[in-house]
Design a protein around this motif. Structure first.
Motif, PDB file in Angstrom:
ATOM      1  N   LYS A 150     -70.058   6.020  27.252  1.00  0.00           N
ATOM      2  CA  LYS A 150     -68.932   5.313  27.098  1.00  0.00           C
ATOM      3  C   LYS A 150     -69.016   3.893  27.956  1.00  0.00           C
ATOM      4  O   LYS A 150     -69.599   3.793  29.057  1.00  0.00           O
ATOM      5  CB  LYS A 150     -67.713   5.956  27.546  1.00  0.00           C
ATOM      6  CG  LYS A 150     -67.349   7.056  26.648  1.00  0.00           C
ATOM      7  CD  LYS A 150     -65.894   7.516  26.597  1.00  0.00           C
ATOM      8  CE  LYS A 150     -65.894   8.634  27.544  1.00  0.00           C
ATOM      9  NZ  LYS A 150     -64.244   8.998  27.799  1.00  0.00           N
ATOM     10  N   THR A 151     -68.550   2.805  27.404  1.00  0.00           N
ATOM     11  CA  THR A 151     -68.579   1.630  27.992  1.00  0.00           C
ATOM     12  C   THR A 151     -67.868   1.635  29.176  1.00  0.00           C
ATOM     13  O   THR A 151     -68.544   1.133  30.284  1.00  0.00           O
ATOM     14  CB  THR A 151     -68.168   0.597  27.241  1.00  0.00           C
ATOM     15  OG1 THR A 151     -68.283   0.684  25.674  1.00  0.00           O
ATOM     16  CG2 THR A 151     -68.384  -0.773  27.423  1.00  0.00           C
ATOM     17  N   LEU A 152     -66.979   2.351  29.421  1.00  0.00           N
ATOM     18  CA  LEU A 152     -66.115   2.391  30.670  1.00  0.00           C
ATOM     19  C   LEU A 152     -66.960   3.050  31.688  1.00  0.00           C
ATOM     20  O   LEU A 152     -67.247   2.479  32.916  1.00  0.00           O
ATOM     21  CB  LEU A 152     -64.928   3.161  30.404  1.00  0.00           C
ATOM     22  CG  LEU A 152     -64.081   3.464  31.874  1.00  0.00           C
ATOM     23  CD1 LEU A 152     -63.485   2.073  32.449  1.00  0.00           C
ATOM     24  CD2 LEU A 152     -62.730   4.376  31.387  1.00  0.00           C
ATOM     25  N   ASP A 153     -67.691   3.914  31.510  1.00  0.00           N
ATOM     26  CA  ASP A 153     -68.620   4.743  32.604  1.00  0.00           C
ATOM     27  C   ASP A 153     -69.852   3.654  32.858  1.00  0.00           C
ATOM     28  O   ASP A 153     -70.057   3.686  33.908  1.00  0.00           O
ATOM     29  CB  ASP A 153     -69.144   5.876  31.794  1.00  0.00           C
ATOM     30  CG  ASP A 153     -68.215   7.104  31.669  1.00  0.00           C
ATOM     31  OD1 ASP A 153     -67.195   6.870  32.205  1.00  0.00           O
ATOM     32  OD2 ASP A 153     -68.623   7.936  30.713  1.00  0.00           O
TER      33      ASP A 153
ATOM     34  N   ALA B 290     -58.714  -4.791  36.245  1.00  0.00           N
ATOM     35  CA  ALA B 290     -57.904  -3.471  35.897  1.00  0.00           C
ATOM     36  C   ALA B 290     -59.103  -2.378  35.918  1.00  0.00           C
ATOM     37  O   ALA B 290     -58.590  -1.378  36.470  1.00  0.00           O
ATOM     38  CB  ALA B 290     -57.472  -3.611  34.232  1.00  0.00           C
ATOM     39  N   VAL B 291     -60.232  -2.556  35.409  1.00  0.00           N
ATOM     40  CA  VAL B 291     -61.253  -1.492  35.521  1.00  0.00           C
ATOM     41  C   VAL B 291     -62.038  -1.267  37.008  1.00  0.00           C
ATOM     42  O   VAL B 291     -62.181  -0.119  37.429  1.00  0.00           O
ATOM     43  CB  VAL B 291     -62.560  -1.853  34.740  1.00  0.00           C
ATOM     44  CG1 VAL B 291     -63.396  -0.694  34.388  1.00  0.00           C
ATOM     45  CG2 VAL B 291     -61.561  -1.795  32.987  1.00  0.00           C
ATOM     46  N   LEU B 292     -62.466  -2.343  37.678  1.00  0.00           N
ATOM     47  CA  LEU B 292     -63.067  -2.440  38.747  1.00  0.00           C
ATOM     48  C   LEU B 292     -62.500  -2.767  40.170  1.00  0.00           C
ATOM     49  O   LEU B 292     -62.955  -2.735  41.223  1.00  0.00           O
ATOM     50  CB  LEU B 292     -64.469  -3.205  38.505  1.00  0.00           C
ATOM     51  CG  LEU B 292     -65.352  -2.932  37.614  1.00  0.00           C
ATOM     52  CD1 LEU B 292     -66.177  -4.088  37.228  1.00  0.00           C
ATOM     53  CD2 LEU B 292     -65.948  -1.415  37.670  1.00  0.00           C
TER      54      LEU B 292
ATOM     55  N   GLY C 192     -57.536   5.976  31.137  1.00  0.00           N
ATOM     56  CA  GLY C 192     -58.741   6.285  31.680  1.00  0.00           C
ATOM     57  C   GLY C 192     -58.879   5.276  33.052  1.00  0.00           C
ATOM     58  O   GLY C 192     -60.065   5.342  33.417  1.00  0.00           O
ATOM     59  N   LEU C 193     -57.861   4.834  33.321  1.00  0.00           N
ATOM     60  CA  LEU C 193     -57.894   3.859  34.577  1.00  0.00           C
ATOM     61  C   LEU C 193     -56.906   4.239  35.622  1.00  0.00           C
ATOM     62  O   LEU C 193     -56.138   5.379  35.661  1.00  0.00           O
ATOM     63  CB  LEU C 193     -57.535   2.594  34.106  1.00  0.00           C
ATOM     64  CG  LEU C 193     -58.155   2.011  33.134  1.00  0.00           C
ATOM     65  CD1 LEU C 193     -57.634   0.652  32.517  1.00  0.00           C
ATOM     66  CD2 LEU C 193     -59.504   1.484  33.412  1.00  0.00           C
TER      67      LEU C 193
END
Lengths: 323, 337
Positions: free
Chosen positions: B22-25, B67-69, B285-286
Motif C-alpha cells: 500500500k502507498t501508505l505503508d 497528516a501522514v508523517l 489508517g492515520l
C-alpha cells in the motif's frame, strides 16, 4: 564456401528471431501491466477526432478531423521543412566545402570560420536565436511590410499569393483587421527552422565535401593538370567522380540527422510530427502508443533515405566507371 | 526534446511489476512523501531561491505529509512537465501528483489515475495587447494565438473557436518561456492559458503590464486538483479527505494560529475534525489528530489561498469560484464525521 554461407544465414535468422521474440515479450508485458493498472491502451484513438487545431499545415486540417490525419499533417510539416533544408544545406555546404579548398586565403578563412562557428554551437540554441531574431526584427502583423503587390512580411511571416482559395484560382493575401489574411504564409517558425537546420547542417556537409575531395590522391590532380586539363575540367572529370564515392555515404548521415533534428521544431512552435504527436499524447494519454508511432515514422523515413542513398551510390559508382 | 527520452523511459517503467504494497505503508517506511509538482508555476508550485517549494499545490503535499508523517517537511518534490506528469504517476513514480492538473473524463477514466478533489477552480482565458482594441475573444478572427503544449488548453481552443465559427491559428510551444517570449515580441495577437496564470504573466512577465488586458471570456472549466494512482483506495481516501479537512477547517474558522486552542473548544464538529472527540483518523489508517496536523502545517484552505494566490501574494487573484459555498463560491467539503 557453401557451408559458411549457410551458417551465416542461420545465425542471422536466429538473431532476427530472438529480436522479434524480445519485441513481442516487451509488448506483451507492457500491455499486461498497463491493463492491470487500468490504463487504456490501443490505437483506437487514431480514428477519433483530434480536437485541436494545427497552426500551419500543408494538408487541409480541422480540429474535427481524426488524430491520424493530425499526425499525417504533422509528418507533412516535417517533410515540408526537411526536404527544402536538405537541398539548401547540400548546396550551401558544397559551396563552402569547395571554398575551404580555394587558393584564395580570405575565402578559405571565411569558410573555415563558418564551419567552426556553426558546427560548434548547439543547434537548439541556434534555432532559438534565429527564431527570436526573426520575430523581434519584423513589424507587427497589423503593420506588415509590403514587399510587392500582395506580398507581405511581418511577425506573422511571409505572405504571398497561392493557388486555390475561396475566390477561385488565385488566393491573394490582403490586410485584415489585425493580420494579413489569405494566400500562403511561410511563418517565422518555418523560416527559423529552415534557416537553422540548413545553416547548421551545411557546416557538416562542407566538411564532408572537403574531406571527400582531399581523399582523392594528389597525383590525380597533378597528372590531370599536366595533361593540360583546365581547373573546371579537372574538377568535373577527375576529382568529382572519385570524391563522390566517399562523399555520398557520410552525406546521407547528414541528411538523416537533419530530418531527425527537425523534431527540435517543438521548441520554436513549428507544428512538426513530434509537436503534433506530443499534443495528441496529452489529449489522449496514450504515451506508449504515440511514442511508438513517432519512432516508427522516423525509422521509416531514415530507412527510405538510406535506401535512396545506396541507390545513388550504386549509380555514382557506375557513373565513375563510365567516365 | 528533453521530455522525449524521459517519456520513453516511462514507457519502459511500465515493465516493472505493479506495486503490491500500500502507498501508505511505503510512505511511512521511507518517511517521505514523493510529490509530483510543476516545473515552476508561481502561486501553485515553484521553488524559491533557497530551493523551497511554495504554492497551493506544494502546500497540499505539505498538508498530506503532516497528516501522514507528522512532519510537513518530509516531502520530496519532483518537478514534472505537462507531458510526463500522468505517465510518471501511472508508472509508480511518486505517491501524489499535485500539479495544477485539470480533471477531465479522459484523464479520470483512461489513465489509471484518480482525481481526488478540486483545489482550484480555474478557466481558460486570453491575454491581448491593449493596442489591438479587442474587448472580446470573439474578435480574435484570424488571430495567431500563442500557447504552451501539454495542457488541455489546445483542445479548449479548438473546441471554442470551432463552436464560434471563427478560425484562429495556434502557435504551439513546448516551453513556457518560449511561448511567453514569442507573445511579448508580438508574434501572436493573443496568449491563452488558465486565467490564474494569465494574471501572473501580465503582472510579472509583460514589459509593461498596462499595455495588456485579460479578456472577460473564460472558454473552459478547469477544475484543478491532486491525482493519485488507481488501485489503492485507502491512499485515495487519505488524500481526498486531507483536502476536505482543509476546506472544512475554513468553514469552522479553524486557522493555523488557533488550531491548538480549538482542540479544547465545545463545538462537537470542530472537536471531531481535530481528533479531540471521535477518532476519525482510525478510519483512514492515520493518527487521531491527522487533520489538526495538516491545518497546523499549512493553515485552512482560505489561508492557503490568500498566502499563495490571493491578496497576500503577488498574483492578487480574487476568491471568485474558489470561495466557500457559504460565501457564493464552489468550495464545499463533505462533512468530516
Amino acid at each position: 564456401m557453401q557451408g559458411r554461407r549457410a551458417r551465416q544465414l542461420g545465425i542471422q535468422a536466429l538473431l532476427a528471431a530472438a529480436l522479434l521474440a524480445a519485441l513481442w515479450w516487451l509488448l506483451a508485458v507492457t500491455s499486461a501491466n498497463m491493463a492491470e493498472r487500468g490504463i487504456r491502451s490501443g490505437f483506437d484513438f487514431l480514428t477519433e477526432p483530434a480536437g485541436f487545431a494545427i497552426g500551419e499545415s500543408l494538408l487541409a486540417f480541422e480540429s474535427t478531423d481524426s488524430a491520424l490525419w493530425a499526425l499525417a499533417a504533422g509528418l507533412a510539416n516535417t517533410l515540408r521543412v526537411a526536404l527544402p533544408a536538405i537541398a539548401a544545406s547540400t548546396l550551401l555546404g558544397t559551396l563552402i566545402g569547395l571554398g575551404r579548398l580555394s587558393p584564395n586565403l580570405l575565402l578559405r578563412g571565411l569558410c573555415a570560420a563558418y564551419v567552426e562557428t556553426l558546427r560548434n554551437l548547439p543547434l537548439l540554441l541556434q534555432l532559438l536565436a534565429w527564431y527570436f531574431v526573426v520575430t523581434d526584427l519584423l513589424p507587427l502583423g497589423s503593420r506588415a511590410l509590403q514587399l510587392a503587390p500582395h506580398v507581405f512580411l511581418s511577425k506573422s511571416g511571409l505572405a504571398m499569393p497561392w493557388l486555390g482559395g475561396e475566390s477561385g484560382l488565385l488566393d491573394l493575401p490582403l490586410r485584415g483587421e489585425m493580420n494579413i489574411v489569405g494566400g500562403a504564409t511561410l511563418t517565422p517558425e518555418f523560416l527559423a527552422l529552415f534557416l537553422g537546420l540548413s545553416l547548421y547542417t551545411a557546416a557538416y556537409v562542407a566538411e564532408t565535401v572537403r574531406a571527400g575531395i582531399q581523399a582523392v590522391p594528389r597525383g590525380q590532380s597533378e597528372a590531370a593538370l599536366a595533361l593540360g586539363l583546365t581547373r573546371v575540367q579537372l574538377f568535373r572529370l577527375v576529382l568529382l567522380p572519385q570524391a563522390l564515392r566517399s562523399i555520398v555515404p557520410p552525406l546521407t548521415n547528414q541528411h538523416l540527422s537533419l530530418t531527425k533534428n527537425a523534431s527540435l521544431a517543438v521548441a520554436i512552435g513549428y507544428p512538426d510530427l513530434v509537436s503534433v504527436a506530443n499534443t495528441t499524447l496529452n489529449q489522449t494519454g496514450r504515451a506508449a502508443e504515440c511514442i511508438a508511432l513517432i519512432m516508427a515514422v522516423y525509422l521509416i523515413l531514415s530507412l527510405i533515405t538510406a535506401w535512396l542513398s545506396a541507390w545513388l551510390e550504386r549509380r555514382s559508382g557506375r557513373w565513375a566507371e563510365r567516365s | 526534446m528533453k521530455t522525449f527520452p524521459i517519456a520513453a523511459l516511462m514507457f519502459l517503467f511500465c515493465l516493472a511489476p505493479a506495486h503490491a504494497g500500500k502507498t501508505l505503508d511505503q510512505v511511512r517506511q521511507r518517511a517521505q512523501l514523493v510529490c509530483g509538482v510543476s516545473t515552476g508555476v508561481i502561486g501553485f508550485s515553484s521553488a524559491d531561491s533557497q530551493g523551497r517549494w511554495n504554492g497551493l499545490d506544494a502546500d497540499v503535499c505539505r498538508a498530506i505529509a503532516a497528516a501522514v508523517l507528522n512532519d510537513p517537511a518530509k516531502v520530496k518534490y519532483v518537478p514534472r512537465n505537462a507531458q510526463q506528469r500522468c505517465t510518471a504517476l501511472q508508472s509508480g513514480e511518486g505517491d501524489l501528483l499535485s500539479r495544477n492538473t485539470t480533471w477531465t473524463l479522459t484523464r479520470d477514466a483512461s489513465l489509471g489515475l484518480h482525481f481526488t478533489a478540486v483545489t482550484y477552480y480555474d478557466g481558460q482565458g486570453f491575454l491581448v495587447p491593449k493596442k489591438l482594441k479587442i474587448t472580446s475573444a470573439k474578435q480574435l478572427k484570424n488571430a495567431e494565438i500563442c500557447v504552451q503544449s501539454g495542457t488541455t488548453t489546445e483542445k479548449n481552443l479548438g473546441d471554442w473557436f470551432k463552436a464560434q465559427g471563427i478560425k484562429v491559428k495556434p502557435v504551439v510551444f513546448e516551453k513556457f518561456e518560449a511561448s511567453i517570449k514569442a507573445f511579448f515580441s508580438g508574434r501572436c495577437q493573443a496568449y491563452t492559458t488558465d486565467a490564474s496564470a494569465l494574471a501572473f504573466i501580465r503582472s510579472k512577465e509583460a514589459p509593461k503590464p498596462d499595455d495588456y488586458i485579460v479578456l472577460p471570456e473564460l472558454i473552459s472549466k478547469e477544475p484543478l486538483g491532486p491525482v493519485v494512482r488507481r488501485g489503492d483506495d485507502e491512499w485515495f481516501a487519505i488524500v481526498k479527505w486531507g483536502i476536505f479537512a482543509l476546506i472544512e477547517a475554513e468553514e469552522y474558522g479553524i486557522t493555523q494560529a488557533n488550531v491548538e486552542q480549538m482542540k479544547s473548544g465545545t463545538d462537537p464538529a470542530i472537536l471531531r475534525l481535530l481528533g479531540s472527540a471521535e477518532d476519525s483518523g482510525k478510519l483512514l489508517g492515520l493518527e487521531r489528530d491527522w487533520a489538526a496536523r495538516a491545518i497546523k502545517a499549512v493553515g485552512n484552505y482560505g489561508e492557503m489561498f490568500q498566502r499563495n494566490v490571493g491578496s497576500a501574494s503577488p498574483l492578487q487573484l480574487p476568491r471568485g469560484l474558489n470561495a466557500l459555498w457559504s460565501k457564493g463560491g464552489l468550495m464545499y467539503a463533505p462533512p468530516v464525521r
